[in-house]
Design an enzyme around this catalytic site. Sequence first.
Site, short mmCIF file in Angstrom:
data_model
loop_
_atom_site.label_atom_id
_atom_site.label_comp_id
_atom_site.label_asym_id
_atom_site.label_seq_id
_atom_site.Cartn_x
_atom_site.Cartn_y
_atom_site.Cartn_z
N HIS A 153 3.69 -4.32 9.45
CA HIS A 153 3.62 -4.10 10.89
C HIS A 153 2.27 -4.50 11.49
CE1 HIS A 153 7.09 -1.79 9.71
NE2 HIS A 153 6.34 -0.95 9.01
N HIS A 201 12.47 -3.39 2.31
CA HIS A 201 12.00 -2.04 2.65
C HIS A 201 12.97 -1.02 2.10
CE1 HIS A 201 8.99 -3.68 5.32
NE2 HIS A 201 9.93 -4.48 5.80
N LEU A 202 12.44 0.04 1.56
CA LEU A 202 13.28 1.15 1.07
C LEU A 202 13.99 1.82 2.25
CD1 LEU A 202 10.45 2.44 -1.19
CD2 LEU A 202 12.72 1.97 -2.11
N SER A 203 13.23 2.12 3.29
CA SER A 203 13.79 2.83 4.44
C SER A 203 14.29 1.83 5.48
CB SER A 203 12.71 3.72 5.06
OG SER A 203 11.63 2.94 5.56
N ALA A 261 3.01 -0.84 4.92
CA ALA A 261 2.41 -0.73 6.25
C ALA A 261 1.90 -2.07 6.78
CB ALA A 261 1.28 0.29 6.21
N TYR A 314 12.53 7.57 1.67
CA TYR A 314 12.37 6.64 0.54
C TYR A 314 13.28 6.94 -0.65
CZ TYR A 314 8.34 5.35 3.30
OH TYR A 314 7.54 4.93 4.33
N ARG A 373 13.26 4.40 12.38
CA ARG A 373 12.09 5.27 12.27
C ARG A 373 11.20 5.14 13.52
NH1 ARG A 373 9.47 4.67 6.51
NH2 ARG A 373 8.41 6.51 7.34
N PRO A 393 0.79 -1.23 0.00
CA PRO A 393 0.00 0.00 0.00
C PRO A 393 0.82 1.29 0.00
CG PRO A 393 -0.08 -1.07 2.14
CD PRO A 393 0.54 -2.05 1.20
N ASP A 409 0.59 -15.40 7.92
CA ASP A 409 0.09 -16.77 7.83
C ASP A 409 0.15 -17.26 6.38
OD1 ASP A 409 -0.36 -16.70 10.53
OD2 ASP A 409 -2.54 -16.52 10.39
N GLU A 421 11.87 -10.20 2.33
CA GLU A 421 11.21 -8.97 2.78
C GLU A 421 12.10 -7.77 2.45
OE1 GLU A 421 10.62 -8.95 7.01
OE2 GLU A 421 9.89 -6.88 7.02
C1 DQA Z 1 8.25 0.69 3.90
C2 DQA Z 1 8.33 0.96 5.40
C3 DQA Z 1 6.96 0.87 6.05
O1 DQA Z 1 7.06 1.14 7.45
C4 DQA Z 1 6.02 1.89 5.43
O2 DQA Z 1 4.72 1.76 5.98
C5 DQA Z 1 6.01 1.85 3.96
C6 DQA Z 1 7.22 1.58 3.22
C7 DQA Z 1 9.61 0.90 3.19
O3 DQA Z 1 9.73 0.49 2.04
O4 DQA Z 1 10.51 1.52 3.76
O5 DQA Z 1 4.97 2.13 3.33
O6 DQA Z 1 7.89 -0.69 3.70
#
Ligand code: DQA
Length: 142
Positions: free
Chosen positions: A77, A97-99, A74, A22, A104, A9, A84, A95
């Site tokens: 989390h 994540h950009l950040s 999101a 990002y 954070r 999302p 599942d 998995e």
């Molecule tokens: C994210 C980190 C998540 O906490 C956040 O809700 C995102 C992007 C990332 O790519 O850093 O939408 O997954």
Amino acid sequence: MLIHVYHGPNLNRLEQRDAHHYGAVDLKTINHKLRGLAAQLEVDIETRQTNREGELIDWIQQEDKDGLLLNAAAYTHTSVGLRDAIELVDYPVVEVHLSNIYAREEFRHHSLISPVCLGQISGFGAASYLLGLQAVVDHLSA
Ligand code: DQA
């Protein structure tokens, strides 16, 4: 070898989100970079984005790929359903994540999906996806 990449999302609006977290990159550019690396690695890739948790779960349930890069955004989390779904599939999920989610807000420090993923890459901007693609291909080739 076919690798799917799912962006969760709000990642369809990346260019409007905080560049400090990002980077100044949009999804089109990330997908373009992924396709370039996939060509180098000689693997097939399919990229998708959705804002819907159930749609992500439906896609994950399909055993139509060899591996998956997942930025659940999101839902990382919050979603027990996503966790599942990942736990039940036979292919590896990385998995992404950009950040750096650990640098954070505290509510982002916990990932519900990490324990059922092959590994997590967080904090390298668009390069997180490229490192993730390399990792899942290496894992599948080993
Ligand atoms: C994210 C980190 C998540 O906490 C956040 O809700 C995102 C992007 C990332 O790519 O850093 O939408 O997954």
